[in-house]
Structure formats: structure tokens, C-alpha cells
Scaffold this active site. Structure first.
Site, PDB file in Angstrom:
ATOM      1  CG  ASP A 189      -0.247  -0.234   2.535  1.00 40.37           C
ATOM      2  OD1 ASP A 189       0.893   0.244   2.713  1.00 40.37           O
ATOM      3  OD2 ASP A 189      -0.845  -0.900   3.406  1.00 40.37           O
TER       4      ASP A 189
ATOM      5  CG  HIS B 276       4.816  -9.675  -0.695  1.00 40.48           C
ATOM      6  ND1 HIS B 276       4.166 -10.005   0.466  1.00 40.48           N
ATOM      7  CD2 HIS B 276       5.816 -10.588  -0.835  1.00 40.48           C
ATOM      8  CE1 HIS B 276       4.743 -11.083   1.013  1.00 40.48           C
ATOM      9  NE2 HIS B 276       5.745 -11.447   0.237  1.00 40.48           N
TER      10      HIS B 276
ATOM     11  CB  CYS C  99       4.328  -4.759 -26.202  1.00 39.81           C
ATOM     12  SG  CYS C  99       3.833  -5.567 -24.677  1.00 39.81           S
TER      13      CYS C  99
ATOM     14  CB  SER D 122       3.778  -9.754   9.855  1.00 38.97           C
ATOM     15  OG  SER D 122       3.779 -10.883   8.981  1.00 38.97           O
ATOM     16  CB  SER D 123       0.323 -14.051  11.278  1.00 38.69           C
ATOM     17  OG  SER D 123       0.019 -14.064   9.897  1.00 38.69           O
TER      18      SER D 123
ATOM     19  N   GLY E 286      -2.101 -11.764  18.320  1.00 41.40           N
ATOM     20  CA  GLY E 286      -2.241 -13.175  17.987  1.00 41.40           C
ATOM     21  C   GLY E 286      -0.910 -13.828  17.696  1.00 41.40           C
TER      22      GLY E 286
ATOM     23  CB  CYS F 258       1.034  -1.813  14.764  1.00 42.63           C
ATOM     24  SG  CYS F 258       0.913  -3.486  14.127  1.00 42.63           S
TER      25      CYS F 258
HETATM   26 ZN   LIG Z   1       4.029  -4.113 -22.885  1.00 47.60          ZN
END
Ligand SMILES: [Zn+2]
Length: 269
Positions: free
Chosen positions: A103, A118, A180, A218-219, A245, A261
Site C-alpha cells: 500500500d 511484495h 506492446c 505480521s503473523s 495473535g 501496532c
Molecule cells: Zn508491454
């Protein structure tokens, strides 16, 4: 077992932290978490790389939901957890912040030493020519091609995703790369997809420079994040965690704070 009496003490003792963050960091910003306190899926598992790449119907459904969902992600703002970690970086306490979130809220809060493990949801990537485009630009095109869908608001329904799932997606038009004609995909790592090797290597080098690991929200159920805690443990670096948790790394953690947090990190602000 616990060698430190508080998170504050842990942070004071270790001045080169490798911080690993996850969804729990962004829930207060209105971005939903995928897992409950036991690390189990709260809702249907997200789309896999294989399904997205292999099935046109999956891509239509993904982008139709994303057309509506992007508005919420786009309007999300950092919360005190992001601000606390940006402050810690400003005082020289962070070797690297590795986030599993896509995010970009850490950067919005002012953090610069960030690796998006990620990827990032604010960009679209062409799988043919690797061209990257902004998600906003792509959103305009999606909206132009699918004007009839813009009036729908999945968030208005209590189970919006499920409502949308019953829709007929066959008429939904998915734009191709303007350069493309290739297939476009969000510039994020899907389930079933590998994190780019150079990204993992760069983060791992920082991990080796750090003196301890701090896990925030984070878990660690996803292996791509968990392995950094394994590597840290092998190298004898202590780890602390803030998470509501259990986490997959509980056996490696010397200090665990089961709080939201932004509450657990409030001492940094
Ligand atoms: Zn492309």
C-alpha cells in the site's frame, strides 16, 4: 525466556533494526487484514498467480473488483504505526524496513529505507515488455472501458465481494499494454508467485548488517517474509514482535507484544 523488559528497551539496545512489517500495520488505515489471530484466512484466499496468468475470466473478475476496491486503497492514509517507524528511521534506528504490504503507506509517512517485498499496488506491470504504468492512469482507462461498472460500490454491501462475485464478468473489458499489447498485471507478487531474486538478496544483505529484527503486524504465515526471521535466528540476531495473535515465528521471538501496532509503538512518537 524474555531478555528484555519492554519493547522500548529492545529498541534502545538495538540501534540497527531490521523491521519487517505486515498487514497489521495498515488495518487502522482501513486496509483489511487477510488473517485472524490464529493466522487463518478470514475470507476467501486471494487470487493466485497461476489463475491470473492462465484464465481470462479470472483477470476480468480481478480487475472488476479492483476497479471498485482501488478507490479505498488510494484514499488510505498512514496511521501512527507508520509514523512511529518513520520517526525511528529519522533517528537512525533502522537499517531497513522490509514490508509485506503493497500500500506504500510507510513511504507516505516519510520512511525512505523501505523495500516493498511484495511489490506495490499503485503500479501496473506489463508481463510482455516490463513497462510500468501508474495505477491511477490505468484506473481511468478501466473506467472509460467499463463505465457501467463505476456505479457499483462493493463496499456498500456488508459482503460486497461476494455480491460482486455473482456478477457476470464476461462483458468486463480489460485493457492491454499500450506499448506492446501484452497482458497487464498489478505490480505486486501474487500468491504462488516468486519474489524477484534481486529484491530478496538486497533485503538479506541489510538483514546481515542489522543487529536485531523487529516484526510489526505480521503473523509471518507467508514464507517469503518468514524466511527472514529464520535467517536472523541462524545468524544469532534477536527478534521482537508486535502482533495481535500468534505468529509463525513465535519460537524464535525473545519479546512479544500483543497490542495494536500503533499502541505498541506509541513510545516512539
Ligand atoms: Zn508491454
Amino acid at each position: 525466556m524474555t531478555q528484555w523488559s519492554s519493547l522500548e528497551e529492545f529498541v534502545e539496545r538495538h540501534r540497527r533494526l531490521f523491521v519487517l512489517t505486515g498487514a497489521g500495520c495498515s488495518t487502522s488505515s482501513g486496509i483489511p487484514d487477510y488473517r485472524d489471530a490464529d493466522g487463518q484466512w478470514k475470507r476467501r484466499q486471494p487470487v493466485t498467480y497461476q489463475a491470473f496468468m492462465g484464465e481470462e475470466a479470472t483477470r476480468r473478475r480481478y480487475w472488476a473488483r479492483s476497479l471498485l476496491g482501488w478507490r479505498r486503497i488510494r484514499s488510505a492514509r498512514p496511521n501512527d504505526a507508520h509514523r512511529a517507524l518513520a520517526r525511528l528511521e529519522a533517528t537512525g534506528g533502522i537499517e531497513l524496513l522490509l514490508t509485506q504490504n503493497v500500500d506504500r503507506l510507510h513511504q507516505a509517512a516519510g520512511s525512505a529505507r523501505v523495500v516493498d517485498l511484495h511489490g506495490r499496488i499503485d503500479r501496473v506491470r506489463c508481463m510482455g515488455c516490463e513497462h510500468r504504468a501508474g495505477r491511477d492512469e490505468f484506473q481511468d482507462e478501466l473506467g472509460r472501458l467499463n463505465a457501467g461498472w463505476l456505479g457499483l460500490d462493493a463496499a456498500d454491501a456488508p459482503d460486497g465481494d461476494a455480491d460482486l462475485d455473482s456478477a457476470d464478468f464476461s462483458s468486463f473489458a480489460v485493457p492491454s499494454c499500450r506499448r506492446c499489447g501484452g497482458m497487464l498485471k498489478p505490480d505486486v507478487v501474487f500468491f504462488g508467485e516468486n519474489v524477484p531474486r534481486d529484491r530478496v538478496d538486497a533485503a538479506q544483505r541489510h538483514l546481515m548488517q542489522a543487529d536485531a529484527v523487529l516484526i510489526v503486524g505480521s503473523s509471518l504465515m507467508v514464507y517469503s517474509g518468514y524466511r527472514f526471521v529464520q535467517w536472523a535466528a541462524s545468524a544469532g540476531k534477536p527478534a521482537a514482535a508486535v502482533n495481535l495473535g500468534r505468529t509463525r515465528a513465535d519460537g524464535h521471538i525473545a519479546l512479544k507484544v500483543e497490542q495494536a501496532c500503533e499502541e505498541a509503538l506509541a513510545f516512539l512518537l
